[in-house]
Design an enzyme around this catalytic site. Structure first.
Site, PDB file in Angstrom:
ATOM      1  N   LEU A  13     -50.666  12.568 -27.654  1.00  0.00           N
ATOM      2  CA  LEU A  13     -49.961  11.303 -27.879  1.00  0.00           C
ATOM      3  C   LEU A  13     -50.465  10.196 -26.964  1.00  0.00           C
ATOM      4  O   LEU A  13     -49.968   9.077 -27.008  1.00  0.00           O
ATOM      5  CB  LEU A  13     -48.455  11.515 -27.684  1.00  0.00           C
ATOM      6  CG  LEU A  13     -47.873  12.610 -28.592  1.00  0.00           C
ATOM      7  CD1 LEU A  13     -46.471  13.002 -28.144  1.00  0.00           C
ATOM      8  CD2 LEU A  13     -47.859  12.156 -30.034  1.00  0.00           C
ATOM      9  N   PHE A  14     -51.432  10.496 -26.107  1.00  0.00           N
ATOM     10  CA  PHE A  14     -52.216   9.513 -25.369  1.00  0.00           C
ATOM     11  C   PHE A  14     -51.375   8.590 -24.494  1.00  0.00           C
ATOM     12  O   PHE A  14     -51.725   7.423 -24.290  1.00  0.00           O
ATOM     13  CB  PHE A  14     -53.086   8.688 -26.323  1.00  0.00           C
ATOM     14  CG  PHE A  14     -53.706   9.493 -27.434  1.00  0.00           C
ATOM     15  CD1 PHE A  14     -54.344  10.693 -27.170  1.00  0.00           C
ATOM     16  CD2 PHE A  14     -53.622   9.074 -28.752  1.00  0.00           C
ATOM     17  CE1 PHE A  14     -54.902  11.451 -28.190  1.00  0.00           C
ATOM     18  CE2 PHE A  14     -54.172   9.828 -29.778  1.00  0.00           C
ATOM     19  CZ  PHE A  14     -54.809  11.022 -29.495  1.00  0.00           C
ATOM     20  N   CYS A  15     -50.255   9.076 -23.971  1.00  0.00           N
ATOM     21  CA  CYS A  15     -49.372   8.257 -23.118  1.00  0.00           C
ATOM     22  C   CYS A  15     -48.995   6.942 -23.812  1.00  0.00           C
ATOM     23  O   CYS A  15     -48.930   5.882 -23.175  1.00  0.00           O
ATOM     24  CB  CYS A  15     -50.015   7.973 -21.769  1.00  0.00           C
ATOM     25  SG  CYS A  15     -50.234   9.440 -20.746  1.00  0.00           S
ATOM     26  N   ALA A  16     -48.761   7.039 -25.112  1.00  0.00           N
ATOM     27  CA  ALA A  16     -48.364   5.866 -25.898  1.00  0.00           C
ATOM     28  C   ALA A  16     -47.412   6.337 -26.991  1.00  0.00           C
ATOM     29  O   ALA A  16     -47.637   6.103 -28.184  1.00  0.00           O
ATOM     30  CB  ALA A  16     -49.578   5.171 -26.485  1.00  0.00           C
ATOM     31  N   HIS A  48     -48.189   3.796 -21.527  1.00  0.00           N
ATOM     32  CA  HIS A  48     -47.049   3.952 -20.622  1.00  0.00           C
ATOM     33  C   HIS A  48     -47.262   3.266 -19.278  1.00  0.00           C
ATOM     34  O   HIS A  48     -46.305   2.873 -18.614  1.00  0.00           O
ATOM     35  CB  HIS A  48     -46.752   5.434 -20.407  1.00  0.00           C
ATOM     36  CG  HIS A  48     -46.245   6.124 -21.633  1.00  0.00           C
ATOM     37  ND1 HIS A  48     -46.053   7.481 -21.696  1.00  0.00           N
ATOM     38  CD2 HIS A  48     -45.898   5.650 -22.857  1.00  0.00           C
ATOM     39  CE1 HIS A  48     -45.617   7.816 -22.897  1.00  0.00           C
ATOM     40  NE2 HIS A  48     -45.518   6.714 -23.616  1.00  0.00           N
TER      41      HIS A  48
END
Length: 457
Positions: A378-381, A133
């Site tokens: 969700l790992f900023c993705a 992100h």
């Protein structure tokens, strides 16, 4: 002026494993099952532990801390020299061009938002949906084309070429691409993407947050126009980052932040207003008192990594990657996530799902029952996870129960990541814990408390 440091006299790679010493390697944590265990920090992709070398350098400088670019006193002058020498060290680490500018920021996110703020008018931005992100979202004031996730490096280059060739009008353009995925660890074809961008009159910025800590990065060799990374991924804490690259767009735009340090001259006008003459140097976008400790810590980490030798570090990390992947492959319920396939070159970042398990529950059990720190979610993705999992990433499972029945799609993932300072024992413990959890199940139940998944004790 200089500060003598303990680290300067240390041997950088002192142990036979070739792992750089990091802080926290002897920290013990309590287990919910009783007793304590040495903590296995396997969440480097979020924040890597600080190198011992970095901590020693910063501790040696701390008594000499002073205001940067602001005073005639000895400590102020020493701090200014330290800050500007740190800039030179990082420029060398990145193999910048002679006329490039290197700006110290707060993080990769800050760096890319800075670049987004200086884009020329009518600039089009091209970014793959697979980005973190930090590199996916800053371009809100530009015309953005989001590119679908490629399934091979060649498809990535082809997709970009087609999009750039079809742009209308054929004006200024910027491509933003990651060097190594924060989800899969896979390396992207940066040099080929840069060539494609330049062939179509576009520029390219490299998000090297996950690449720079694991591989040598040369701005000139990769032929990228800008590069961004974060200190906290590079074994250097204190909230600092870097944007380095071509100066023209940076000099042509108003400062990212207006204030002291960015201005060369400020005068009152007869009508009561003010006229400002801004610096053309990196100071133009470094308003306020600089984070000298953050900049110095990045420079210290760059020196440590360079002196250790990336050949040694990469070989060591590849050994750990093979161990993890081989161990996970022996557990049928585990599915490792990948865009480019099993044979794609990668750094020490591996995400996976476990059939029938809630990922938050699984990660909490690894921590509470084995003393292993990994990441879940969700790992900023989010768009990338949607592609890899085939689900809506805005919907996450409840912590207290499996998020999906066996055979159904998982809603989020687990990520293990490592690098310099990771011992074999931590990787072996992780692989054994995964196998044991899948075979025997967790010893405790888990629930959500204050947004975190914790043991229900």
């Amino acid at each position: 002026m200089s500060v003598s440091t303990v680290a300067a006299a240390q041997t950088i790679c002192s142990d036979i494993s070739g792992a750089l010493p990091v802080l926290g390697r002897d920290v013990t944590v309590p287990l919910v099952t009783g007793g304590e265990v040495t903590y296995a920090a396997l969440d480097y992709a979020a924040s890597a532990p600080a190198l011992q070398r970095v901590w020693d350098d910063v501790a040696a400088y701390a008594p000499y801390y002073g205001s940067v670019h602001r005073g005639a006193g000895y400590l102020s002058q020493l701090s200014t020299d330290l800050f500007e020498n740190a800039r030179k060290t990082v420029e060398e680490f990145l193999d910048c061009r002679p006329d490039d500018q290197l700006i110290f920021t707060r993080s990769t996110t800050d760096s890319l938002n800075l670049l987004a703020a200086v884009l020329p008018a009518d600039c089009q931005v091209f970014v793959f949906e697979t980005e973190h992100h930090a590199s996916l979202l800053p371009w809100k004031d530009a015309r953005v084309t989001y590119l679908n996730a490629p399934r091979t490096p060649g498809q990535a280059v082809e997709t970009l070429e087609q999009a750039l060739a079809a742009r209308d009008p054929y004006g200024p353009a910027l491509v933003c691409v990651t060097g190594a995925s924060n989800v899969t660890g896979e390396l992207w074809p940066v040099r080929e993407l840069a060539a494609a961008a330049h062939a179509h009159g576009a520029r390219i910025v490299l998000d090297a947050a996950q690449l720079a800590p694991h591989h040598p990065v040369s701005v000139q060799d990769l032929d990228v126009d800008w590069i961004a990374f974060s200190g906290h991924k590079l074994y250097a804490p204190f909230g600092s980052g870097v944007l380095a690259g071509r100066a023209d767009w940076l000099q042509a735009a108003d400062p990212y932040l207006a204030g002291g340090g960015a201005s060369r001259k400020v005068t009152r006008r007869e009508d009561g207003g003010v006229d400002v003459e801004w610096h053309d140097s990196a100071a133009r976008h470094e308003a306020g008192s600089p984070n000298v400790i953050g900049a110095y810590s990045i420079a210290s980490a760059c020196k440590a990594l360079t002196e250790a030798g990336f050949d040694t570090l990469v070989a060591r990390e590849q050994h750990l990657i093979e161990k993890v992947r081989a161990g996970l492959a022996e557990v049928p319920e585990v599915k490792v996530l990948s865009l480019f396939g099993d044979d794609a070159p990668r750094v020490g970042v591996i995400s996976f799902v476990v059939d029938g398990w809630n990922s938050s529950h699984f990660a909490a059990a690894l921590s509470a029952e084995y003393g292993i720190g990994v990441r879940d979610g969700l790992f900023c993705a989010h768009p990338l996870l949607r592609t890899l999992l085939g689900t809506d990433p805005q919907t996450q499972g409840e912590c207290g129960a499996p998020e999906a029945a066996p055979g159904e799609k998982s809603l989020n993932a687990i990520r293990v990541s490592f690098g310099a300072g990771t011992p074999d024992e931590h990787v072996d413990r992780f692989v054994g814990a995964v196998r044991e959890l899948v075979t025997k199940g967790a010893q405790w139940t888990y629930h959500t408390e204050n947004g975190r998944c914790v043991p229900a004790v």
